[in-house]
Design a protein around this motif. Sequence first.
Motif, short mmCIF file in Angstrom:
data_model
loop_
_atom_site.label_atom_id
_atom_site.label_comp_id
_atom_site.label_asym_id
_atom_site.label_seq_id
_atom_site.Cartn_x
_atom_site.Cartn_y
_atom_site.Cartn_z
N THR A 266 4.97 -5.12 0.00
CA THR A 266 3.64 -5.64 -0.30
C THR A 266 3.69 -7.15 -0.27
OG1 THR A 266 3.12 -3.72 -1.72
CG2 THR A 266 1.76 -5.69 -2.00
N THR B 276 5.49 -0.47 -2.67
CA THR B 276 4.13 -0.17 -2.25
C THR B 276 3.64 1.02 -3.07
OG1 THR B 276 4.67 1.48 -0.55
CG2 THR B 276 4.75 -0.85 0.11
N GLN C 35 0.05 -4.35 2.76
CA GLN C 35 1.30 -3.60 2.74
C GLN C 35 1.78 -3.35 4.17
OE1 GLN C 35 0.50 -0.08 0.41
NE2 GLN C 35 0.61 -1.18 -1.53
N MET D 111 -2.37 -1.58 -7.87
CA MET D 111 -2.24 -1.93 -6.46
C MET D 111 -3.56 -1.70 -5.73
SD MET D 111 -0.35 -3.19 -4.16
CE MET D 111 1.26 -3.14 -4.95
N LEU E 288 -5.59 -4.38 -3.43
CA LEU E 288 -5.93 -4.08 -2.02
C LEU E 288 -7.44 -4.18 -1.82
CD1 LEU E 288 -3.49 -1.09 -1.43
CD2 LEU E 288 -3.41 -3.30 -0.25
#
Length: 286
Positions: free
Chosen positions: A282, A243, A277, A266, A270
């Motif tokens: 994830t 993560t 997560q 990331m 998201l």
Amino acid sequence: MSSELLAGEITQLRVARIQEYGYFLTNGYEDVLLHKRESKNHYEENDNVKVFLYHDHEGRLSATETMPLVTLDSFSILKVVEVKHSLGVFVDVGIQKDMLLSKDDLPYDWATWPAIGDELYCGLKLDKKQRLFADLSKFEEIQELSVNAPAECKNAEVEGLVFRLLDDGVSILTGEGYLAYLHKDEMKEPVRLGQRLTMRITFVREDGRVNVSTRPLVKEARLEDSDRLLSYMMERDGEMPFTDKSDPEAIKKEFNISKAAFKRAMGKLLKEKKVEQKDGYTFIKS
């Protein structure tokens, strides 16, 4: 005229005698064979012939009418045609026999040696035993080929040839003639001596040299890295034990990107609600 014939010379010699397989040429003191396959014309005794002298595959001094791409006093870009870790690399100099660039003139690490098809700035040299070798061009010689880069070329894409390895990067001469420096932190992947690279100019120095990078711009990198993370998860049933709070060293080891680059990629996933997560993992959102 010198009484000793030396490899690497371009010289005019007289036909001393003729055999079925070639011509014996002389400078009046020493003879050398011009094999018929190395001759471009038919000659009679006492004719003068301009030839290049080299050692054949058995180490014998021989002559050819084919002029090499480089001499003892010049250099050019030569293509690597063979790699032998026990000896070095062989480059095509334009004659029947390829020329050896000794392993003593190459980096210690084989991974940074030129590969077949790579290109090197080389000339020719004689060792202490008067044997002919390829000779890597010096920085000062290549510098003479360079031109100053204009300030407006920042962010321009250029292509260039790696001609020198340094402790923290490599030196490159671009197709435009700019002397470029690529720091190891700006390499997308390790590079070799003799490798051709496509790069982006990141900084133009006051002396006309440039700093370059093979890494994409941040926005492009974020897109590229996010796709990599998605592919990584798809290959692992839609999840991964990483993560944006994972250890930087673990991220570097697994993905070969920094923690900051990982977080940018990331963050994009998201924001687009492609992943979620939980508990140190994830997951691809279904």
